[in-house]
Design an enzyme around this catalytic site. Sequence first.
Site, mmCIF file in Angstrom:
data_model
loop_
_atom_site.group_PDB
_atom_site.id
_atom_site.type_symbol
_atom_site.label_atom_id
_atom_site.label_comp_id
_atom_site.label_asym_id
_atom_site.label_seq_id
_atom_site.Cartn_x
_atom_site.Cartn_y
_atom_site.Cartn_z
ATOM 1 C CE1 TYR A 32 -3.610 2.356 -0.044
ATOM 2 C CE2 TYR A 32 -4.028 1.898 2.267
ATOM 3 C CZ TYR A 32 -4.371 2.534 1.094
ATOM 4 O OH TYR A 32 -5.477 3.359 1.062
ATOM 5 C CB SER A 33 3.776 2.425 -0.321
ATOM 6 O OG SER A 33 4.414 1.190 -0.540
ATOM 7 N N GLY A 72 6.283 0.852 10.087
ATOM 8 C CA GLY A 72 5.063 0.991 9.286
ATOM 9 C C GLY A 72 5.044 -0.084 8.213
ATOM 10 C CB THR A 95 1.675 -2.379 11.710
ATOM 11 O OG1 THR A 95 0.437 -1.841 11.237
ATOM 12 C CG2 THR A 95 1.390 -3.709 12.396
ATOM 13 C CB SER A 97 -3.212 -1.827 11.012
ATOM 14 O OG SER A 97 -3.934 -2.918 10.503
ATOM 15 C CB CYS A 265 -4.307 10.230 -4.861
ATOM 16 S SG CYS A 265 -4.436 10.080 -3.106
HETATM 17 C C1 LIG Z 1 0.317 3.281 3.855
HETATM 18 S S1 LIG Z 1 0.740 2.003 5.008
HETATM 19 C C2 LIG Z 1 2.268 1.468 4.263
HETATM 20 C C3 LIG Z 1 2.545 0.047 4.571
HETATM 21 C C4 LIG Z 1 3.771 -0.585 3.919
HETATM 22 N N1 LIG Z 1 5.001 0.064 4.281
HETATM 23 C C5 LIG Z 1 3.618 -0.711 2.422
HETATM 24 O O1 LIG Z 1 4.392 -0.073 1.688
HETATM 25 O O2 LIG Z 1 2.742 -1.451 1.984
HETATM 26 C C6 LIG Z 1 1.273 2.895 6.494
HETATM 27 C C7 LIG Z 1 1.764 2.027 7.644
HETATM 28 O O3 LIG Z 1 2.305 2.882 8.670
HETATM 29 C C8 LIG Z 1 1.935 2.372 9.931
HETATM 30 N N2 LIG Z 1 2.111 3.460 10.922
HETATM 31 C C9 LIG Z 1 1.550 4.695 10.934
HETATM 32 N N3 LIG Z 1 1.983 5.405 12.004
HETATM 33 C C10 LIG Z 1 2.864 4.608 12.670
HETATM 34 C C11 LIG Z 1 3.652 4.759 13.856
HETATM 35 N N4 LIG Z 1 3.641 5.879 14.579
HETATM 36 N N5 LIG Z 1 4.441 3.709 14.235
HETATM 37 C C12 LIG Z 1 4.473 2.560 13.517
HETATM 38 N N6 LIG Z 1 3.748 2.358 12.394
HETATM 39 C C13 LIG Z 1 2.955 3.355 11.982
HETATM 40 C C14 LIG Z 1 0.522 1.884 9.702
HETATM 41 O O4 LIG Z 1 0.115 1.006 10.712
HETATM 42 C C15 LIG Z 1 0.696 1.195 8.336
HETATM 43 O O5 LIG Z 1 1.203 -0.103 8.521
#
Ligand SMILES: C[S@@+](CC[C@H](N)C(=O)[O-])C[C@H]1O[C@@H](n2cnc3c(N)ncnc32)[C@H](O)[C@@H]1O
Length: 298
Positions: A32-33, A72, A95, A97, A265
Amino acid sequence: MTNLGASQDAISRHYDVSDEYYRLFLGEAMVYSCALWSGPDTESLEEAQTAKLDYFVRQLELNADDHLLDIGCGWGAMLSRARQVAGIRRATGLTLSTNQRDHIARLDTRIDVRLVAWQDHEPEEPPSKIVSIGAFEHFVSPGNSREQRLAAYVAFFRRCHEWLPPGGLLGLQTIGQDGAMENSDSRMSSFFEETVFPESSPPRLSEVLEAADPFFHLGELRIDGDHYRRTCDAWRENLKRNRIAATDLAGEATVKLYLIYLRACMFQFRMLYSNLYRFTFERRKEPLTTVLAGAGRY
Ligand SMILES: C[S@@+](CC[C@H](N)C(=O)[O-])C[C@H]1O[C@@H](n2cnc3c(N)ncnc32)[C@H](O)[C@@H]1O
């Protein structure tokens, strides 16, 4: 440490819709990026996402001695790929989530996934390399002052510096605001910041560079806004093609919202109101105290 960005509740509102729903438009690997497209129209989303993961494997020079921390980590694609192609010794993912945490725990028991913010993470074994893809956008909230935003970003780079060994590499990918900040109360901004990604606000390039400078050398910076426009287009086409199944899983209102948000977007990236940055940083031996004198305020 205070988390000025998205709370666990805010993250859950966006990411804990339904794993199956996300799979329908993100694809099997559930990345998801922004993908990394090499050009030809025939390239698939899956190929471009794998190219992005492999880009970070190369940039971080990952190998069998490494313990990679993914801040993340989403549904675990980067860590799985790093284990598969570089044979990394240890993989830790953070994460906020619960769906993502549970998915990774089912997917690969050799990934150590933790439901914790990086602000609260206390590694018992520090990582040798760090990657963070598409999470930095969540580290501050709309309405935070410039000082608060910089304080949060400085705290992030300070933490990464503390965890990494000298010369340790950090790969970072984030959306950046490339339009005027004074437009931040526009209807488009509030749609993103209140409805789609609550409690989240992307950085400006200058903020990332200022916050990183005391702690890291900048090794490489790629500016790939058009790659995100193309990625959103591919996600939107997938969602449109799977609309009936997606509606069954997440409801009509959610599917409609995502179709609008993905189109918005694409517009943001086309107009250069937003951009996409991929950084490779190398840890400085010691933080630069003279530069930190400025950053020290934060
Ligand atoms: C858009 S998703 C991207 C996920 C992954 N890196 C990818 O490219 O598919 C954002 C991620 O950031 C995590 N996240 C957001 N704020 C965070 C924090 N303060 N500490 C750890 N993870 C965080 C969310 O839980 C999620 O897994």
